[in-house]
Scaffold this active site. Structure first.
Site, PDB file in Angstrom:
ATOM      1  N   ASN A   1      -2.124   0.224   6.891  1.00  0.00           N
ATOM      2  CA  ASN A   1      -1.506  -0.984   7.348  1.00  0.00           C
ATOM      3  C   ASN A   1      -0.600  -1.776   6.302  1.00  0.00           C
ATOM      4  O   ASN A   1      -0.578  -2.818   6.447  1.00  0.00           O
ATOM      5  CB  ASN A   1      -2.835  -1.906   7.848  1.00  0.00           C
ATOM      6  CG  ASN A   1      -3.733  -2.001   6.814  1.00  0.00           C
ATOM      7  OD1 ASN A   1      -3.591  -1.732   5.674  1.00  0.00           O
ATOM      8  ND2 ASN A   1      -4.855  -2.882   7.287  1.00  0.00           N
TER       9      ASN A   1
ATOM     10  N   GLU B   1     -10.161  -9.539  -7.928  1.00  0.00           N
ATOM     11  CA  GLU B   1      -8.983  -8.819  -7.475  1.00  0.00           C
ATOM     12  C   GLU B   1      -7.910  -8.539  -8.545  1.00  0.00           C
ATOM     13  O   GLU B   1      -7.250  -7.622  -8.863  1.00  0.00           O
ATOM     14  CB  GLU B   1      -8.333  -8.665  -6.135  1.00  0.00           C
ATOM     15  CG  GLU B   1      -9.654  -8.405  -5.095  1.00  0.00           C
ATOM     16  CD  GLU B   1      -9.173  -8.407  -3.626  1.00  0.00           C
ATOM     17  OE1 GLU B   1      -8.119  -8.963  -3.394  1.00  0.00           O
ATOM     18  OE2 GLU B   1      -9.910  -8.088  -2.740  1.00  0.00           O
TER      19      GLU B   1
ATOM     20  N   HIS C   1      -2.218  -5.351   1.542  1.00  0.00           N
ATOM     21  CA  HIS C   1      -3.537  -5.852   1.282  1.00  0.00           C
ATOM     22  C   HIS C   1      -3.260  -7.528   0.803  1.00  0.00           C
ATOM     23  O   HIS C   1      -2.232  -7.623   0.325  1.00  0.00           O
ATOM     24  CB  HIS C   1      -4.157  -5.445   0.217  1.00  0.00           C
ATOM     25  CG  HIS C   1      -5.441  -6.107  -0.459  1.00  0.00           C
ATOM     26  ND1 HIS C   1      -6.694  -5.761   0.129  1.00  0.00           N
ATOM     27  CD2 HIS C   1      -5.440  -6.818  -1.484  1.00  0.00           C
ATOM     28  CE1 HIS C   1      -7.443  -6.678  -0.548  1.00  0.00           C
ATOM     29  NE2 HIS C   1      -6.746  -7.309  -1.539  1.00  0.00           N
TER      30      HIS C   1
ATOM     31  N   TYR D   1     -12.496  -1.659  -3.204  1.00  0.00           N
ATOM     32  CA  TYR D   1     -13.022  -1.767  -1.887  1.00  0.00           C
ATOM     33  C   TYR D   1     -14.459  -1.793  -2.022  1.00  0.00           C
ATOM     34  O   TYR D   1     -15.129  -1.442  -1.005  1.00  0.00           O
ATOM     35  CB  TYR D   1     -12.464  -0.689  -1.323  1.00  0.00           C
ATOM     36  CG  TYR D   1     -10.873  -1.178  -0.573  1.00  0.00           C
ATOM     37  CD1 TYR D   1     -10.729  -2.251   0.159  1.00  0.00           C
ATOM     38  CD2 TYR D   1      -9.906  -0.254  -0.754  1.00  0.00           C
ATOM     39  CE1 TYR D   1      -9.726  -2.852   0.464  1.00  0.00           C
ATOM     40  CE2 TYR D   1      -8.575  -0.849  -0.295  1.00  0.00           C
ATOM     41  CZ  TYR D   1      -8.498  -1.828   0.389  1.00  0.00           C
ATOM     42  OH  TYR D   1      -7.227  -2.305   0.724  1.00  0.00           O
TER      43      TYR D   1
ATOM     44  N   LYS E   1       0.893  -1.296  -0.135  1.00  0.00           N
ATOM     45  CA  LYS E   1       0.016  -0.145  -0.009  1.00  0.00           C
ATOM     46  C   LYS E   1       0.861   1.237   0.163  1.00  0.00           C
ATOM     47  O   LYS E   1       2.067   1.420   0.202  1.00  0.00           O
ATOM     48  CB  LYS E   1      -0.804  -0.043   1.206  1.00  0.00           C
ATOM     49  CG  LYS E   1      -1.985  -1.179   1.050  1.00  0.00           C
ATOM     50  CD  LYS E   1      -2.966  -1.080   2.433  1.00  0.00           C
ATOM     51  CE  LYS E   1      -4.215  -2.128   2.320  1.00  0.00           C
ATOM     52  NZ  LYS E   1      -4.985  -2.066   3.269  1.00  0.00           N
TER      53      LYS E   1
ATOM     54  N   ARG F   1      -2.047 -13.954   4.004  1.00  0.00           N
ATOM     55  CA  ARG F   1      -2.967 -13.259   5.171  1.00  0.00           C
ATOM     56  C   ARG F   1      -2.207 -13.515   6.466  1.00  0.00           C
ATOM     57  O   ARG F   1      -2.033 -12.539   7.302  1.00  0.00           O
ATOM     58  CB  ARG F   1      -4.281 -13.620   5.089  1.00  0.00           C
ATOM     59  CG  ARG F   1      -5.140 -12.985   4.020  1.00  0.00           C
ATOM     60  CD  ARG F   1      -6.625 -13.177   4.061  1.00  0.00           C
ATOM     61  NE  ARG F   1      -7.190 -12.498   5.170  1.00  0.00           N
ATOM     62  CZ  ARG F   1      -7.628 -11.124   5.123  1.00  0.00           C
ATOM     63  NH1 ARG F   1      -7.459 -10.680   3.758  1.00  0.00           N
ATOM     64  NH2 ARG F   1      -8.282 -10.644   6.044  1.00  0.00           N
TER      65      ARG F   1
HETATM   66  P1  ATP Z   1      -7.192  -5.747   3.273  1.00  0.00           P
HETATM   67  O1  ATP Z   1      -8.537  -5.956   2.615  1.00  0.00           O
HETATM   68  O2  ATP Z   1      -6.628  -4.365   2.697  1.00  0.00           O
HETATM   69  O3  ATP Z   1      -6.231  -7.058   3.140  1.00  0.00           O
HETATM   70  P2  ATP Z   1      -8.221  -6.686   5.784  1.00  0.00           P
HETATM   71  O4  ATP Z   1      -8.902  -7.954   4.886  1.00  0.00           O
HETATM   72  O5  ATP Z   1      -7.303  -7.026   6.870  1.00  0.00           O
HETATM   73  O6  ATP Z   1      -7.238  -5.896   4.690  1.00  0.00           O
HETATM   74  P3  ATP Z   1     -10.547  -5.616   5.747  1.00  0.00           P
HETATM   75  O7  ATP Z   1     -11.659  -5.530   6.853  1.00  0.00           O
HETATM   76  O8  ATP Z   1     -10.674  -6.106   4.449  1.00  0.00           O
HETATM   77  O9  ATP Z   1      -9.183  -5.781   6.353  1.00  0.00           O
HETATM   78  O10 ATP Z   1     -10.447  -3.792   5.480  1.00  0.00           O
HETATM   79  C1  ATP Z   1      -9.978  -3.411   4.322  1.00  0.00           C
HETATM   80  C2  ATP Z   1      -9.022  -2.171   4.650  1.00  0.00           C
HETATM   81  O11 ATP Z   1      -9.766  -1.225   5.285  1.00  0.00           O
HETATM   82  C3  ATP Z   1      -8.157  -2.357   5.964  1.00  0.00           C
HETATM   83  O12 ATP Z   1      -6.856  -3.201   5.301  1.00  0.00           O
HETATM   84  C4  ATP Z   1      -7.653  -1.189   6.409  1.00  0.00           C
HETATM   85  O13 ATP Z   1      -6.632  -0.613   5.498  1.00  0.00           O
HETATM   86  C5  ATP Z   1      -8.933  -0.284   6.112  1.00  0.00           C
HETATM   87  N1  ATP Z   1      -9.790  -0.494   7.545  1.00  0.00           N
HETATM   88  C6  ATP Z   1     -10.113  -1.630   7.921  1.00  0.00           C
HETATM   89  N2  ATP Z   1     -10.969  -1.349   9.168  1.00  0.00           N
HETATM   90  C7  ATP Z   1     -10.737   0.013   9.348  1.00  0.00           C
HETATM   91  C8  ATP Z   1     -11.013   0.989  10.413  1.00  0.00           C
HETATM   92  N3  ATP Z   1     -11.628   0.397  11.409  1.00  0.00           N
HETATM   93  N4  ATP Z   1     -10.816   2.359  10.249  1.00  0.00           N
HETATM   94  C9  ATP Z   1     -10.127   2.385   9.130  1.00  0.00           C
HETATM   95  N5  ATP Z   1      -9.519   1.908   8.149  1.00  0.00           N
HETATM   96  C10 ATP Z   1     -10.102   0.687   8.229  1.00  0.00           C
HETATM   97 MG    MG Z   2     -10.106  -7.499   3.063  1.00  0.00          MG
END
Ligand code: ATP
Ligand code: MG
Length: 139
Positions: free
Chosen positions: A114, A128, A117, A51, A11, A87
């Protein structure tokens, strides 16, 4: 153990921090085959489409803005159980909850910024991967 493909992204926060090389080293050390990789700068609409599943979440607009703040590096990883293994290597969404030795523990600043992804299932991985790469780029 089935051979899978997953879509990973380094990211914008991690690219800006100069951590892309270190993250790629972890990808290689974990034994993933990098099938495709590119650096792009997403538009807001690119991020919103990617997203879309999160469009009703309160953090959606902020997340899309974050993903456009600089270049990111999408890539396709292949290997046995690649979706779950990537993951595991990423760690929990919130770096404060991520296990020691995971990428998010070591490189992520916040639950939003974070670092990486990873697709969460075979169906999302297919969507994706096709979102960023054509069949020609995956050979
Ligand atoms: P990713 O899909 O990016 O791999 P993930 O599957 O661990 O991450 P998701 O729940 O799919 O998490 O959320 C997608 C992304 O949205 C997260 O990676 C983060 O960047 C953002 N995100 C998730 N939860 C929050 C939150 N509570 N506040 C702000 N941003 C968030
Ligand atoms: Mg996710």
């Amino acid at each position: 153990m089935s051979v899978e493909r997953t879509l990973a992204i380094i990211k914008p926060d991690a690219v800006a921090a100069g951590a892309a090389g270190k993250i790629l080293t972890r990808v290689e050390q974990a034994g993933f085959k990098i099938l495709a990789l590119k650096m792009i700068r997403m538009s807001f609409d690119d991020a919103a489409g990617f997203y879309a599943v999160h469009s009703a979440r309160p953090f959606f607009k902020s997340l899309c803005t974050f993903m456009t703040q600089g270049p990111c590096i999408p890539m396709v990883l292949e290997g046995g159980n690649a979706i779950a293994r990537w993951r595991d290597l990423m760690g929990a969404t919130d770096p404060a909850k991520a296990a020691a030795g995971t990428i998010r523990k070591d490189f992520a600043a916040s639950i939003e910024a974070n670092a990486v992804h990873g697709s969460d299932a075979t169906t999302t991985a297919a969507f994706e991967i096709a979102y960023f790469f054509s069949a020609r780029e995956l050979q």
